[in-house]
Design an enzyme around this catalytic site. Structure first.
Site, PDB file in Angstrom:
ATOM      1  CG  ASP A 104       1.252  -5.369   5.131  1.00  9.84           C
ATOM      2  OD1 ASP A 104       1.050  -5.356   6.270  1.00  9.84           O
ATOM      3  OD2 ASP A 104       1.655  -4.374   4.409  1.00  9.84           O
ATOM      4  CD  GLU A 155       2.901  -1.414  10.071  1.00 12.51           C
ATOM      5  OE1 GLU A 155       4.069  -1.453   9.604  1.00 12.51           O
ATOM      6  OE2 GLU A 155       1.867  -1.293   9.302  1.00 12.51           O
ATOM      7  CG  ASP A 167       3.979  -5.510   8.758  1.00 15.22           C
ATOM      8  OD1 ASP A 167       3.106  -5.966   8.365  1.00 15.22           O
ATOM      9  OD2 ASP A 167       4.688  -4.507   8.969  1.00 15.22           O
ATOM     10  CG  HIS A 203       0.295  -1.538   1.193  1.00 10.97           C
ATOM     11  ND1 HIS A 203       1.006  -0.250   1.703  1.00 10.97           N
ATOM     12  CD2 HIS A 203       0.441  -2.397   2.334  1.00 10.97           C
ATOM     13  CE1 HIS A 203       1.552  -0.642   2.938  1.00 10.97           C
ATOM     14  NE2 HIS A 203       1.096  -1.995   3.245  1.00 10.97           N
TER      15      HIS A 203
HETATM   16 ZN   LIG Z   1       1.986  -4.142   7.479  1.00 10.86          ZN
END
Ligand SMILES: [Zn+2]
Length: 719
Positions: free
Chosen positions: A377, A414, A442, A538
């Site tokens: 990501d 984003e 994405d 993340h």
């Molecule tokens: Zn993303």
């Protein structure tokens, strides 16, 4: 940002196939004698040859090299490293023959100066201090000093000490259950686990209930050892890994908090910006993300009533809510010093001008910024986009021109709240009235399972074009996708399940860059990705080492996604007639109305009159049937037909916007106020019903009926 729904592990099946099929499959060629009938094309023969040429170009090894370059350094939005990735994109776009510019915006974003958490048990004994630095044995990327400490984008600053309460996923129903047990959250620190809704929604409801702060942790049940082996032994979240992320109130509006509806160009005067504290999309309280390593001692120290059914997570002790009378609470101290500044971000836009309809833009976009390295990501999507651009570039170098203008867009910021895409959409809103599609990617590749979300008019388009792309597992992407139907719930929504057994395409909620395109200005949109077991979302461990070990060691799925993504742009750009399926759209809307009507009756709103909206939906379907007849045998004034087809989507926007969130103007799709990622269908009506606000439901039914009537009349004007 992207919502991710973890799909079932396919056990040993997939790696074995990879060994059997080590190289890319040849692009599937169209039969020479009888080209397939493709929706939107009078005769597909010439286009089939162009597509075949395109499909032969995206290269697995080159995609892997892009990924390695893009993930070499942490590249948080607005950092010098982020700027370098923008220049890399611009260079590749230009090499492909795209007219390229780097478009800067000045936007408000926070970066953490101090983030600290401490907790004491009921006896006053210190049980934890954190956050603990993310660390596993042997990861080559984790110790870079540029790795940003775990924090929440849009978190408040402050210093607060209060008792902790565990609130499960911090969904509306979880808070209601606590209220039912007379647990008052005023002035408390709420401990939430990640999952089930968007993190900004957790903070939003906690704030509404009077909480002083929020901690959000990753429970091993949701993406850790409960699912399988943790990194570095497997793909799941290790003990210290933290999910960073934005807690912006995205369901109000996305983008720069100071400029809803306006582009934050460098020359936008400060007077044209609204103060952040008055903006509607920023929380006011502190919110901090935690690993389960740091959350476990707090959870274990909580006493009071045991948790209700379904609230127990995967840690090896029984969970309690905290705050039983007389039991004494766990005291938590939160410190959050956030450096809020207007910072520069950079979108990269590459354009191949259309030869016949230059004003009808086909836009394909992916974000580039990452919380840390962002291998999955978003860099997997970015690497795949670059190979799609490589393929389009090969056609351009041969002298081919698309009929419509194709734009490839690399969005910045984003992760902080869809900022780069939103500002660009706000700047280009007028031109986008003619844009025929926005294709988003994405998380390009986290594993082998293709999934997609789209407006109903483009669901069949996606199914059709994935039939032309080979899958690394054999046969086509479509075949594998259809087989995997049960596992493909890309984005949940409150829509009734789709009928039929075809490959499942979800509805668009939010959590990625399609939101401003579809829900603010009404550009028909899709979102694609290829998923798998992915527990490092993340965290610092979403890096090249994790990716090559767990997601796509030979980059074959990067190649697959490059082909699908590029083909979306190519097929849409060259179509004689825009391949929108409004029959499917009208039927979907009708099913949404049926479901809402049933819910209204069950909830005691039997007097609500759904008939005008249902009649308008029926007229839309009749007009769609007529249009479909013209679309399958294209002839006559195609420019006029295309314009009408495009304007039908615009007709579904309401000028006034949705109640309490005027920036969101689409009457059929919006992110849920209390779900965030997941779509709420016919949001005006459904959210009024959820709020048990009958007069609002009456007004919103009228707004919806008018929008459907407008769409029906627009579409009915086809000749
Ligand atoms: Zn993303």
């Amino acid at each position: 940002m992207v919502s991710f729904i973890i799909r079932r592990n396919r056990l040993g099946f997939f790696p074995l196939l990879l060994l059997l099929i080590p190289g890319p499959l040849p692009a599937q060629s169209a039969p020479q004698s009888a080209p397939p009938a493709v929706f939107g094309y009078a005769d597909f023969t010439a286009q089939a040859k162009i597509e075949e040429k395109f499909l032969a170009v995206p290269d697995a090894e080159l995609a892997g090299r892009h990924l390695k370059t893009l993930t070499a350094e942490p590249h948080l939005a607005s950092s010098p490293e982020d700027r370098r990735t923008a220049e890399y994109m611009a260079e590749k776009f230009r090499a492909a023959g795209l007219e390229t510019e780097i478009v800067p915006y000045r936007v408000l974003m926070n970066q953490p100066k101090v983030v600290r958490v401490e907790a004491w048990d009921a006896a006053g004994k210190l049980v934890m201090t954190g956050p603990t630095r993310e660390h596993v044995e042997g990861d080559p990327f984790q110790d870079d000093p540029r790795v940003v400490m775990p924090f929440h984008g849009s978190s408040g600053s402050g210093d607060v000490t209060a008792e902790a309460v565990y609130a499960n996923y911090c969904r509306l129903e979880d808070f209601d259950q606590l209220a039912g047990q007379h647990i008052d959250l005023h002035g408390k620190i709420v401990l939430c686990r990640y999952g089930a809704n968007f993190r900004g929604v957790k903070v939003y409801i906690a704030e509404l209930r009077g909480a002083a702060g929020v901690l959000i942790y990753s429970d091993p049940q949701d993406d850790g050892y409960f699912k399988g082996d943790a990194y570095p032994n497997g793909p799941w979240r290790p003990e210290t890994a933290v999910q960073r992320g934005s807690v912006q109130f995205l369901f109000r509006y996305s983008g720069d908090p100071e400029t809803p509806g306006v582009a934050s160009t460098l020359d936008l005067p400060d007077a044209a910006r609204i103060p952040a504290e008055k903006s509607g999309n920023q929380p006011h309280i502190i919110s901090i993300p935690l690993s389960y390593h740091d959350a476990a001692p707090i959870l274990q120290a909580l006493k009071g009533p045991g948790v209700p059914q379904g609230w127990q997570g995967g840690l090896p002790f029984h969970y309690h809510l905290g705050l039983a009378s007389g039991a004494g609470g766990v005291k938590v101290h939160l410190v959050s010093q956030q450096d809020y500044q207007r910072r520069i971000i950079w979108d990269v836009i590459g354009k191949a001008k259309g030869s016949e309809y230059p004003d009808e833009w086909v836009i394909a976009g992916n974000h580039r910024d990452a919380w840390v390295y962002g291998a999955v990501d978003p860099s997997s999507g970015t690497a795949a986009m670059l190979e799609a651009v490589h393929g389009i570039g090969a056609l351009l170098h041969e002298g081919w021109r698309p009929k419509r203008t194709i734009l490839f867009c690399s969005w910045d910021a984003e992760e902080e709240g869809l900022i780069g895409s939103t500002e660009w959409v706000e700047q280009n809103a007028k031109t986008l009235e003619r844009a025929v599609a926005y294709f988003n990617m994405d998380v390009g590749v986290a594993g082998p399972d293709f999934s997609a979300a789209a407006v109903p008019s483009l669901k069949q388009f996606l199914r059709e074009l994935t039939r032309a792309v080979p899958s690394p597992q054999g046969a086509t992407v479509y075949d594998q996708w259809k087989k995997d139907r049960s596992g493909n719930e890309r984005r949940a929504s409150n829509a009734p399940p789709e009928a039929g057994q075809d490959a499942h395409v979800s509805d668009l909620g939010s959590g990625s860059d399609f939101t401003p395109f579809l829900q603010h200005v009404g550009v028909p949109s899709t979102d694609i990705g290829s998923g798998g077991p992915y527990g490092v979302y993340h965290s610092v461990f979403d890096n090249y080492a994790w990716f090559t070990q767990n997601a796509d060691p030979h980059f074959l799925y990067l190649q697959e996604m490059a082909r699908v993504f590029g083909l979306e742009a190519l097929r849409m750009a060259d179509a004689d007639v825009l391949p929108y399926d409004y029959v499917a759209y009208a039927r979907a809307i009708d099913s949404y109305l049926e479901a809402a009507k049933r819910k209204a009756a069950e909830d005691g709103f039997a007097s609500l009159d759904f008939a005008p909206a249902q009649a308008a939906a029926a007229r839309l379907e009749a007009a769609a049937q007529k249009a479909h007849g013209l679309q399958i045998t294209p002839s006559g004034d195609l420019a006029k037909l295309n314009l009408v087809l495009r304007q039908t989507e615009t007709a579904l926007l309401t000028e006034a916007g949705l109640p309490n969130r005027p920036w969101y103007r689409h009457t059929i799709y919006a992110p849920g106020e209390f779900t965030g990622y997941a779509a709420v269908v016919i949001p005006g009506v459904n959210e009024a019903l959820d709020a048990r606000d009958e007069s609002r439901a009456v007004r919103q039914l009228a707004v919806l009926a008018q929008a459907l009537e407008r769409a029906a009349q627009t579409l009915d004007s086809v000749q």
